[in-house]
Enzyme design. Structure first.
Site, PDB file in Angstrom:
ATOM      1  N   ASP A   1      -2.882  -1.133  -2.068  1.00 43.48           N
ATOM      2  CA  ASP A   1      -1.905  -0.249  -2.689  1.00 43.48           C
ATOM      3  C   ASP A   1      -0.531  -0.775  -2.287  1.00 43.48           C
ATOM      4  OD1 ASP A   1      -0.312   1.733  -3.749  1.00 43.48           O
ATOM      5  OD2 ASP A   1      -1.610   3.372  -3.112  1.00 43.48           O
TER       6      ASP A   1
ATOM      7  N   ILE B   1       2.574   0.090  -3.012  1.00 41.89           N
ATOM      8  CA  ILE B   1       3.461   1.167  -2.553  1.00 41.89           C
ATOM      9  C   ILE B   1       2.728   2.482  -2.792  1.00 41.89           C
ATOM     10  CG2 ILE B   1       5.694   2.315  -2.681  1.00 41.89           C
ATOM     11  CD1 ILE B   1       6.871  -0.116  -4.036  1.00 41.89           C
ATOM     12  N   ASP B   2       2.275   3.108  -1.746  1.00 46.88           N
ATOM     13  CA  ASP B   2       1.708   4.449  -1.877  1.00 46.88           C
ATOM     14  C   ASP B   2       2.831   5.451  -1.607  1.00 46.88           C
ATOM     15  OD1 ASP B   2      -0.431   6.327  -2.251  1.00 46.88           O
ATOM     16  OD2 ASP B   2      -0.288   6.747  -0.111  1.00 46.88           O
TER      17      ASP B   2
ATOM     18  N   THR C   1       5.284   6.031  -4.486  1.00 50.12           N
ATOM     19  CA  THR C   1       6.343   5.366  -5.252  1.00 50.12           C
ATOM     20  C   THR C   1       7.502   6.303  -5.559  1.00 50.12           C
ATOM     21  OG1 THR C   1       4.773   3.803  -6.223  1.00 50.12           O
ATOM     22  CG2 THR C   1       6.847   4.100  -7.376  1.00 50.12           C
TER      23      THR C   1
ATOM     24  N   ASP D   1      -5.672   4.386  -2.472  1.00 45.63           N
ATOM     25  CA  ASP D   1      -4.854   5.339  -1.713  1.00 45.63           C
ATOM     26  C   ASP D   1      -5.443   5.617  -0.334  1.00 45.63           C
ATOM     27  OD1 ASP D   1      -2.999   5.853  -3.841  1.00 45.63           O
ATOM     28  OD2 ASP D   1      -4.491   7.151  -4.772  1.00 45.63           O
TER      29      ASP D   1
ATOM     30  N   GLU E   1      -3.888  -1.656  -7.085  1.00 43.34           N
ATOM     31  CA  GLU E   1      -3.521  -0.551  -7.973  1.00 43.34           C
ATOM     32  C   GLU E   1      -2.886  -1.049  -9.262  1.00 43.34           C
ATOM     33  OE1 GLU E   1      -0.962   3.600  -8.118  1.00 43.34           O
ATOM     34  OE2 GLU E   1      -0.727   2.272  -6.399  1.00 43.34           O
TER      35      GLU E   1
END
Length: 262
Positions: free
Chosen positions: A83, A85-86, A88, A210, A67
């Site tokens: 990803d 940190i999905d 954030t 995601d 990402e």
């Protein structure tokens, strides 16, 4: 696939441990991406850098799509979808609904996926044809749930115009279902469906990183994942549920034209 899954899980756990140890406060340095509400912290970048380093140390010829860092070319038919940190915003506010998501593609097909939810101590895993798991518990999505009794999760985009449309859509869906949930992480929402914690999920505007890993968790649990009108899942639209409920919710959503942005 077992080797891919083991490596992905080890890396996702390491990144999650690092993020837990360095969890920010609201004073954390924050930048924005697509809009003032679309945030990225220094730890998003640090997490992705750690993940990329670990992947390339083990498999230096593979490609990586992340990402924050975009596409990194490679020489093999394997691509890692990351990803860091999905969720954030949840991470920034100290809410537990955030995850590290890593999927592995071979020749364009996702064959392994890991979604680590560090604040809950939960790790979802799936390998193509081998089922979906939460720790050592095999996952099965809820089946036989009619639309009127379905607990449905969704999310909202970052632009004002898109959010206005999404507000109209959710207002129309709400009277037709048991209730709506909005957790703030696409990956966790889809994994929660696989675990039977919700019955369906839909959202416009989610990206491949995601849903790549979580999507495999969901389909290996028996759910159907796709877009509208027979199209595949994409940033245009994501819909996930057991096959029967998928069709019912699909028809309601199509009537609301949820892929518009104004």
């Amino acid at each position: 696939m077992t080797d891919f899954l083991r490596l992905a899980e080890d890396i996702a756990r390491e990144a999650g441990d690092m993020l837990l140890a360095k969890r920010p406060t609201m004073s954390e340095e924050v930048a924005t991406k697509s809009s003032p509400t679309d945030v990225v912290t220094a730890l998003d970048t640090a997490s992705e850098e750690l993940i990329r380093e670990r992947i390339l140390a083990a498999r230096p010829r593979d490609r990586i799509l992340g990402e924050e860092g975009g596409e990194e070319p490679g020489e093999s038919d394997v691509r890692w979808i990351v990803d860091p940190i999905d969720g954030t915003v949840n991470f920034l506010y100290g809410l537990p609904e955030w995850a590290v998501s890593i999927a592995v593609e071979v020749n364009g097909q996702v064959v392994a996926g890991v979604v680590n939810v560090p604040a809950r101590g939960e790790v979802y895993t799936a390998a193509l044809g081998s089922g979906a798991w939460l720790g050592d518990v095999r996952l099965r999505c809820n089946t036989g749930v009619p639309l009127a009794q379905a607990l449905v999760s969704t999310g909202f985009g970052y632009s004002v115009a898109r959010r206005a449309v999404q507000g109209e859509v959710v207002a129309a869906v709400l009277p037709k279902v048991r209730d709506i949930r909005r957790g703030g992480s696409c990956a966790i929402d889809i994994c929660s469906l696989a675990a039977g914690r919700v019955d369906a999920y839909y959202e416009r505007g989610v990206n491949y990183w995601d849903f790549a890993a979580a999507g495999l968790v969901a389909t290996e649990s028996g759910a159907r994942l796709g877009g509208l009108r027979g199209r595949p899942v994409s940033p245009d639209f994501a819909l996930c549920a057991a096959p029967g409920l998928f069709g019912e919710l699909h028809d309601v959503l199509v009537s609301l034209d949820p892929e518009r942005d104004a």
